[in-house]
Design a protein around this motif. Sequence first.
Motif, mmCIF file in Angstrom:
data_model
loop_
_atom_site.group_PDB
_atom_site.id
_atom_site.type_symbol
_atom_site.label_atom_id
_atom_site.label_comp_id
_atom_site.label_asym_id
_atom_site.label_seq_id
_atom_site.Cartn_x
_atom_site.Cartn_y
_atom_site.Cartn_z
ATOM 1 N N GLU A 111 0.834 -1.204 0.000
ATOM 2 C CA GLU A 111 0.000 0.000 0.000
ATOM 3 C C GLU A 111 0.868 1.253 0.000
ATOM 4 O OE1 GLU A 111 -3.683 2.031 -0.159
ATOM 5 O OE2 GLU A 111 -3.068 -0.049 -0.553
ATOM 6 N N GLY A 112 1.954 1.220 0.744
ATOM 7 C CA GLY A 112 2.884 2.337 0.698
ATOM 8 C C GLY A 112 3.428 2.555 -0.695
ATOM 9 N N ARG A 113 3.746 1.457 -1.376
ATOM 10 C CA ARG A 113 4.257 1.558 -2.750
ATOM 11 C C ARG A 113 3.154 2.063 -3.695
ATOM 12 N NH1 ARG A 113 7.901 3.435 -4.736
ATOM 13 N NH2 ARG A 113 6.401 4.330 -6.140
ATOM 14 N N PHE A 114 1.930 1.592 -3.513
ATOM 15 C CA PHE A 114 0.803 2.102 -4.308
ATOM 16 C C PHE A 114 0.705 3.617 -4.201
ATOM 17 C CE2 PHE A 114 -1.685 -2.087 -4.010
ATOM 18 C CZ PHE A 114 -1.482 -2.386 -5.352
ATOM 19 N N LEU A 115 0.985 4.134 -3.014
ATOM 20 C CA LEU A 115 0.840 5.558 -2.748
ATOM 21 C C LEU A 115 2.130 6.335 -2.988
ATOM 22 C CD1 LEU A 115 -1.406 5.303 0.438
ATOM 23 C CD2 LEU A 115 -2.108 5.828 -1.908
ATOM 24 N N GLY A 116 3.087 5.684 -3.634
ATOM 25 C CA GLY A 116 4.251 6.400 -4.130
ATOM 26 C C GLY A 116 5.474 6.421 -3.247
ATOM 27 N N LEU A 117 5.494 5.633 -2.178
ATOM 28 C CA LEU A 117 6.629 5.669 -1.257
ATOM 29 C C LEU A 117 7.473 4.398 -1.346
ATOM 30 C CD1 LEU A 117 4.944 7.099 1.965
ATOM 31 C CD2 LEU A 117 6.066 8.341 0.109
#
Length: 249
Positions: A111-117
């Motif tokens: 989810e963090g990666r989905f949100l660009g992090l």
Amino acid sequence: MYILITNDDGYLAPGIRILAEYLSSIAKITVVAPDRNKSGASNSLTLSRPLRAIQSDDGFYHVDGTPTDCVHLAISGLLDPSPDMVVSGINAGANLGDDVLYSGTVAAAMEGRFLGLPAIAVSLAGESKQHYETAAEITRQIIENLVKNTLPVDTILNINVPDLELDEIDSIRATRLGFRHKAESMVTQCDPQGRPVYWVGPPGPAQDAGPGTDFYTVEHGQVSVTPLHIDLTLHASIDPLQQWLTALA
């Protein structure tokens, strides 16, 4: 650097507290984690009711939702400014091979990666679950190196650390996911009224667990670091599938 820390074992779990202690020496941290154990929640989001985020006396936020809820809420509504990185863990138990499909720990990182992090999931692999400090120190070292030597932006690191003293760790290895045999059968019992209830059986033993896999690496006292990415498309099959579909036209 500002790190969001979460997990799927709940905000009271020892792994997240030790991880927060170690990472606070290299970064500003905020902990946003489920208010109870949410293992196996995968990428689920709570859509049927609002979420509550309560800050405890130690500064940790606990949320009445899933690990994915926690990360989504933290980045999209709770924290200002937004964190620079998401670290999920330390999970009480391994997340190897097929486990990543079910793991709330890995899902939170996704989810963090989905949100660009940039995102990391870290788990302590072993039955006794004693050496969280080892996993925390390994994670700290990896993050410090990640700051100096960045990885591709779509990469999620899935870290599994053997449950050993730090000086017993042989090395840190880049690995691929292995996979397990199918899960054990459901366990059937009866409730006090005599009605059947069913427990999900334990995961199957490792099947593809040869050299280069995460299973093999952890079994041999090494830290496994597997790069994951979100795109599940089987790209090599697109053209053959189109040819197969042409027969339907």
